[in-house]
Design a protein around this motif. Structure first.
Motif, PDB file in Angstrom:
ATOM      1  N   ARG A 312      41.661  28.534  34.436  1.00  0.00           N
ATOM      2  CA  ARG A 312      42.385  29.660  35.024  1.00  0.00           C
ATOM      3  C   ARG A 312      41.900  30.978  34.440  1.00  0.00           C
ATOM      4  O   ARG A 312      41.736  31.972  35.159  1.00  0.00           O
ATOM      5  N   ALA A 313      41.652  30.981  33.128  1.00  0.00           N
ATOM      6  CA  ALA A 313      41.171  32.206  32.483  1.00  0.00           C
ATOM      7  C   ALA A 313      39.840  32.648  33.080  1.00  0.00           C
ATOM      8  O   ALA A 313      39.636  33.843  33.366  1.00  0.00           O
ATOM      9  N   LEU A 314      38.933  31.707  33.302  1.00  0.00           N
ATOM     10  CA  LEU A 314      37.627  32.056  33.863  1.00  0.00           C
ATOM     11  C   LEU A 314      37.750  32.481  35.316  1.00  0.00           C
ATOM     12  O   LEU A 314      37.031  33.379  35.773  1.00  0.00           O
ATOM     13  N   THR A 315      38.661  31.844  36.044  1.00  0.00           N
ATOM     14  CA  THR A 315      38.887  32.255  37.438  1.00  0.00           C
ATOM     15  C   THR A 315      39.404  33.684  37.504  1.00  0.00           C
ATOM     16  O   THR A 315      38.938  34.501  38.310  1.00  0.00           O
ATOM     17  N   LEU A 316      40.368  33.991  36.639  1.00  0.00           N
ATOM     18  CA  LEU A 316      40.912  35.356  36.614  1.00  0.00           C
ATOM     19  C   LEU A 316      39.847  36.365  36.211  1.00  0.00           C
ATOM     20  O   LEU A 316      39.762  37.462  36.778  1.00  0.00           O
ATOM     21  N   SER A 317      39.019  36.004  35.238  1.00  0.00           N
ATOM     22  CA  SER A 317      38.002  36.949  34.757  1.00  0.00           C
ATOM     23  C   SER A 317      36.884  37.164  35.763  1.00  0.00           C
ATOM     24  O   SER A 317      36.162  38.162  35.677  1.00  0.00           O
ATOM     25  N   SER A 318      36.718  36.223  36.702  1.00  0.00           N
ATOM     26  CA  SER A 318      35.654  36.361  37.704  1.00  0.00           C
ATOM     27  C   SER A 318      36.119  37.066  38.966  1.00  0.00           C
ATOM     28  O   SER A 318      35.331  37.251  39.901  1.00  0.00           O
ATOM     29  N   HIS A 319      37.387  37.479  38.992  1.00  0.00           N
ATOM     30  CA  HIS A 319      37.911  38.212  40.157  1.00  0.00           C
ATOM     31  C   HIS A 319      37.106  39.495  40.347  1.00  0.00           C
ATOM     32  O   HIS A 319      36.691  40.130  39.363  1.00  0.00           O
ATOM     33  N   PRO A 320      36.849  39.897  41.600  1.00  0.00           N
ATOM     34  CA  PRO A 320      36.067  41.122  41.834  1.00  0.00           C
ATOM     35  C   PRO A 320      36.553  42.346  41.074  1.00  0.00           C
ATOM     36  O   PRO A 320      35.739  43.172  40.614  1.00  0.00           O
ATOM     37  N   ASP A 321      37.867  42.463  40.896  1.00  0.00           N
ATOM     38  CA  ASP A 321      38.408  43.626  40.180  1.00  0.00           C
ATOM     39  C   ASP A 321      38.083  43.594  38.690  1.00  0.00           C
ATOM     40  O   ASP A 321      38.241  44.606  38.004  1.00  0.00           O
ATOM     41  N   MET A 322      37.640  42.431  38.173  1.00  0.00           N
ATOM     42  CA  MET A 322      37.387  42.294  36.744  1.00  0.00           C
ATOM     43  C   MET A 322      35.907  42.336  36.401  1.00  0.00           C
ATOM     44  O   MET A 322      35.544  42.318  35.228  1.00  0.00           O
ATOM     45  N   ARG A 323      35.053  42.367  37.396  1.00  0.00           N
ATOM     46  CA  ARG A 323      33.616  42.294  37.122  1.00  0.00           C
ATOM     47  C   ARG A 323      33.096  43.553  36.443  1.00  0.00           C
ATOM     48  O   ARG A 323      32.145  43.514  35.661  1.00  0.00           O
ATOM     49  N   THR A 324      33.703  44.679  36.758  1.00  0.00           N
ATOM     50  CA  THR A 324      33.331  45.941  36.111  1.00  0.00           C
ATOM     51  C   THR A 324      34.582  46.556  35.505  1.00  0.00           C
ATOM     52  O   THR A 324      35.479  46.990  36.238  1.00  0.00           O
ATOM     53  N   LEU A 325      34.656  46.580  34.181  1.00  0.00           N
ATOM     54  CA  LEU A 325      35.830  47.142  33.519  1.00  0.00           C
ATOM     55  C   LEU A 325      35.824  48.660  33.649  1.00  0.00           C
ATOM     56  O   LEU A 325      34.762  49.287  33.653  1.00  0.00           O
TER      57      LEU A 325
END
Length: 403
Positions: A312-325
């Motif tokens: 779940r953590a990796l899925t959340l981190s791969s969300h388009p909104d998370m790709r560029t901080l």
């Protein structure tokens, strides 16, 4: 490997001196003979109480650390130790009214600017600057506060409360629980007198984090939950400051619940944080605190990692909104998030990706990363595949990841 208590006093002195000071420089700083330092490090003499106290002061540490009754923080430089000692002195002396030398303290505007600078330095991981600016605000601010009245006194109270809070946050990060609680005690009194419920709620958020770092998980949850109930907003009508404070408190409760492996409670609190973030619509900063969609998303990753739900953590981190901080995300928040991602990667068998992420953290925040526990956890998992690579990563970022 010897524990700190098992080392000789001479060895402790040498380790505390590190590469920051020569033996001669230490002797001059402590006002003791050079020969005394040289013999002490070789364990060829018995130090008097007076010499021990002088050396401890010059090394910016406590005598109890010198004699092995407590251990220093791992990897802490002399500059950082000095900064924390100065910060501790300012927190306690300002609260006790010992502000000698502040006959002409700065005004509210200058103190507010210094307070803001302390928060900026905190989120950049610059402890030395945090200490210098916060100490100035606390000493000069309390001196002026003691004679101020009306609107000036109210504004000074808020500036001081926020500055005690940054001192508490800094102390908590280094494991100085008692210093953090002292600073928060002073801050809460000032916040109550000034009548700002939002600042009061954010102080409870910091208190919750202090309890979390002390492994008092139930207290961490209870403090955040009680404060959130006091300030709970109506999502249709509440102003942005109340939404920020409520959202941050819900994050505090969710993080503490996840550390206690209570996934149901963590998800409940996290959903409230997401609701507050959605209502805000964009990231917001107030009293040194950042909250909004970015914080809700990154903290969700850390909560999933704490619950060992690495997929779940990796899925959340791969969300388009998370790709560029966001460019405005602080160095500390950015790298806390990266460490969570690295742990999820390592725990999912993505060893190369985890190593690359860990290197990013070490290069971006070389001093901050020394005081974090996760790099060691990640390093041990990577070592199951290649100890040589882990050692190379440790050398690159300046942190020994395995023995």
């Amino acid at each position: 490997m010897c524990t700190w208590a098992e080392l000789t006093t001479g060895r402790r002195i040498k380790l505390l001196r590190g590469s920051d000071l020569t033996q001669l420089a230490l002797a001059e700083a402590a006002d003791v003979p050079y020969g005394l330092v040289r013999k002490a490090e070789q364990d060829r003499c018995e130090l008097s109480i007076g010499s021990l106290l002088k050396l401890a002061a010059a090394l910016q540490t406590d005598p109890t650390v010198m004699v092995g009754q407590q251990a220093p923080r791992q990897g802490m430089s002399l500059g950082t130790r000095a900064a924390l000692r100065a910060l501790s002195d300012a927190v306690h002396e300002s609260a006790l009214g010992e502000w000698d030398g502040c006959e002409d303290p700065s005004g509210v505007e200058a103190l507010s600017e210094a307070r803001d600078g302390a928060w900026t330095a905190y989120w950049a991981g610059d402890t030395v600057t945090v200490s210098a600016l916060a100490a100035r605000v606390l000493m000069e601010g309390q001196a002026r506060y003691s004679t101020a009245s009306g609107a000036e006194r109210e504004r000074l109270g808020l500036v001081l409360a926020s500055t005690y809070r940054v001192a508490a946050s800094c102390a908590t990060g280094y494991g100085y629980r008692d210093l953090a609680l002292s600073a928060l005690t002073s801050a809460k009194g000032l916040a109550r007198e000034s009548g700002d419920p939002v600042l009061g709620a954010l102080l409870d958020s910091t208190l919750s984090w202090t309890y979390l770092r002390s492994a008092q998980l139930s207290r961490a949850v209870a403090v955040a939950e009680r404060a959130a109930l006091r300030i709970e907003p109506s999502f249709s009508t509440s102003d942005r400051p109340h939404l920020l404070a409520y959202g941050r408190l819900m994050i505090s409760a969710a993080v503490a619940a996840s550390r206690g492996e209570d996934g149901s409670a963590a998800d409940t609190y996290l959903s409230q944080a997401h609701a507050a973030a959605a209502r805000l619509g964009s990231d917001m900063k107030l009293h040194g605190t950042n909250f909004g969609p970015t914080a809700a998303r990154t903290e969700a990753v850390g909560i999933a990692v704490a619950l060992k739900d690495y997929g779940r953590a990796l899925t959340l981190s791969s969300h388009p909104d998370m790709r560029t901080l966001p460019a405005g995300m602080s160095k500390v928040a950015r790298n806390r998030y990266r460490l969570d991602v690295a742990l999820a990667q390592a725990s999912s068998g993505l060893y190369d990706a985890a190593g690359d992420t860990l290197v990013k953290v070490g290069l971006d925040a070389p001093e901050w990363v020394k005081h974090q526990a996760l790099p060691g956890v990640i390093g041990r998992r990577l070592a199951s595949v290649s100890t040589a690579r882990v050692r190379r990563i440790g050398e690159l970022i300046g942190v020994p990841l395995i023995g």
